[in-house]
Design an enzyme around this catalytic site. Structure first.
Site, short mmCIF file in Angstrom:
data_model
loop_
_atom_site.label_atom_id
_atom_site.label_comp_id
_atom_site.label_asym_id
_atom_site.label_seq_id
_atom_site.Cartn_x
_atom_site.Cartn_y
_atom_site.Cartn_z
CG HIS A 109 -7.22 0.27 6.97
ND1 HIS A 109 -5.58 1.22 7.67
CD2 HIS A 109 -6.88 -0.40 6.19
CE1 HIS A 109 -4.79 1.10 6.56
NE2 HIS A 109 -5.35 0.58 5.90
CG ASN A 129 -2.18 1.27 1.25
OD1 ASN A 129 -2.47 1.13 -0.19
ND2 ASN A 129 -3.24 0.74 2.12
#
Length: 483
Positions: free
Chosen positions: A374, A343
């Site tokens: 998240h 990521n």
């Protein structure tokens, strides 16, 4: 993933429901793949027929924005309104807030709205969340909003803050430029977050030339400014996407993470076998990320966006927007190396908006922000709080002992093998709660992994004891020689 027996569950269009029923794949996943494949075709068309030599920047901005809005509505239905509300709220902030505070206001509003949406998902979907619900694009838009706000702040206040080169000379964007940057069809569904300056250069046709000038293309053996094509890079990434899809449809569904806390499995399986299975299920959880991120990268490249320059061998590189490096992930010999290649664009965003600005404890604050970004599922916080400890321990081990193993090739190989195994074990232990989400299975997993908990900090403690011993021995030797 939608629960078994409900492959049609989605908040978006049901046009592809027959295909979903035929394949037995949840409709939200079908819509996601369909939009990304359509975006891939649109990207090729965009690069060829709406190139800067054939269309004005305004036309390119408008096309990218309208298609992006359509994809959002198709995938997420009326929930896509959350994307548009957040975008317009922060456009108002960008035009009304003072430069010294623009990054603070944008961050608070964007992260606050994202967090409220994460909370609402708990009540709407509980733990049976859709694989591709509206929060994914909202997370990407949050990254872009805060990135742009920080660039505007840093560029205008460079005397107060070390100003990155990509923040220099960035004017406040027009509404069309702003919407295009946040909602373009190339990144609306799966990202990644990109640099505003690079995106505008891409739309205006300066992107590739700008990157070539940065690497001094004449020294790379070209007698005139080259015009690199992304076709080869796109084909390569589509091959990776296809392999990842096959692995997802086979491995991922056959090796569920939930099995590692099954009572029968825990009672009858030896500890080392459980560790091996933990590694396997962690590997099996990766292909969906490899698939989504590599396909998103290919879509951007197909449009002509993502060129990063020329490597040492003179090969054109199209990895400016790449979100992962699979080889470096699978061969990582340190926790740091692993997270730097996983990521990647999110890591760059966290560094810009948090790590580089945190007045204290930057590592801890960055992991906490990552967890909040998240979502609010407890498993995320178990993962990222564990990540703080693992990062600090791995950093201490590397700084205190790595140099002892560089004196010979066999020692270096042994060090790399051991650190690879420990890194993979640490990653497996860290990400398991991220996949399981809830508190109960996470606590059960921790209880059954007591030895792992001890194994991870043990090297840290051992190497500190050794380094302390060597340091004391060195001090004693120096003192004796002086005496």
């Amino acid at each position: 993933m939608a629960p078994p027996g409900a492959p049609h569950r989605t908040t978006g269009s049901t046009l592809l429901h027959p295909l979903s029923a035929l394949l037995g794949i949840p409709l939200d996943q079908i819509n996601f793949v369909a939009c990304q494949l359509f975006a891939l075709l649109a990207a090729f068309w965009f690069r060829i027929y709406l190139s800067p030599s054939h269309a004005s920047s305004a036309v390119r901005h408008a096309f990218a924005t309208l298609f992006g809005i359509y994809f959002a509505v198709f995938c997420f239905g009326w929930y896509s309104i959350h994307l548009f509300v957040l975008v317009m709220m922060n456009y108002g902030i960008m035009n009304l807030a003072s430069i010294p505070n623009i990054h603070r206001y944008s961050f608070v509003v964007a992260m606050g709205y994202l967090t409220l949406c994460h909370i609402s998902r708990i009540y709407i979907f509980h733990y049976g969340i859709l694989t591709t619900d509206f929060s994914g694009p909202l997370m990407i838009i949050t990254q872009k909003i805060t990135t742009l706000a920080c660039q505007l702040h840093d560029g205008k206040k460079k005397n107060l803050f070390p100003c990155p080169e990509d923040s220099l000379f960035i004017p406040v964007p027009s509404l069309l430029e702003y919407l295009s940057y946040l909602l373009n069809f190339m990144s609306i569904i799966a990202g990644p977050c990109s640099n505003y300056k690079d995106y505008i250069a891409f739309i205006e046709g300066r992107h590739v030339h700008m990157k070539l000038l940065e690497v001094n293309w004449k020294q790379k053996g070209y007698d005139r400014l080259p015009d690199p094509s992304p076709t080869g890079a796109v084909m390569y990434k589509l091959c990776i996407t296809l392999v990842s899809l096959i692995l997802f449809l086979t491995l991922t569904k056959n090796f569920p993470m939930a099995y590692i806390i099954d009572n029968e499995f825990l009672d009858k399986t030896p500890f080392l076998s459980r560790l091996g299975y933990l590694y396997v299920v962690t590997q099996a959880a990766k292909p969906k990320y490899y698939f989504a991120w590599t396909l998103a990268d290919a879509v951007n490249n197909a449009a002509g966006y993502g060129f990063s320059g020329v490597d040492e061998r003179g090969t054109f590189r199209w990895d400016l927007l790449s979100n992962l490096n699979i080889w470096n992930i699978e061969t990582a010999t340190s926790f740091k190396m692993y997270i730097e290649n996983w990521n990647i664009q999110t890591a760059a965003w966290l560094k810009r908006v948090c790590y580089d600005r945190a007045p204290w404890y930057p590592t801890a604050l960055t992991f906490i922000l990552s967890a909040l970004w998240h979502g609010i599922y407890p498993g995320y916080y178990f993962t990222f709080l564990t990540g703080i400890l693992i990062t600090l321990a791995a950093r201490a081990i590397r700084n205190n002992c790595r140099h002892y193993f560089l004196s010979s090739v066999p020692l270096k190989i042994a060090y790399d093998v051991v650190t690879w195994a420990v890194t993979q074990l640490a990653v497996c232990y860290t990400v398991a709660p991220f996949v399981m989400l809830a508190v109960e299975p996470t606590i059960k997993f921790y209880k059954q992994s007591t030895l792992v908990v001890l194994l991870i900090p043990c090297p840290y403690m051992t190497f500190h004891i050794l380094s302390f011993h060597f340091e004391n021995s060195w001090i004693s030797t120096i003192s004796s020689s002086r005496g």
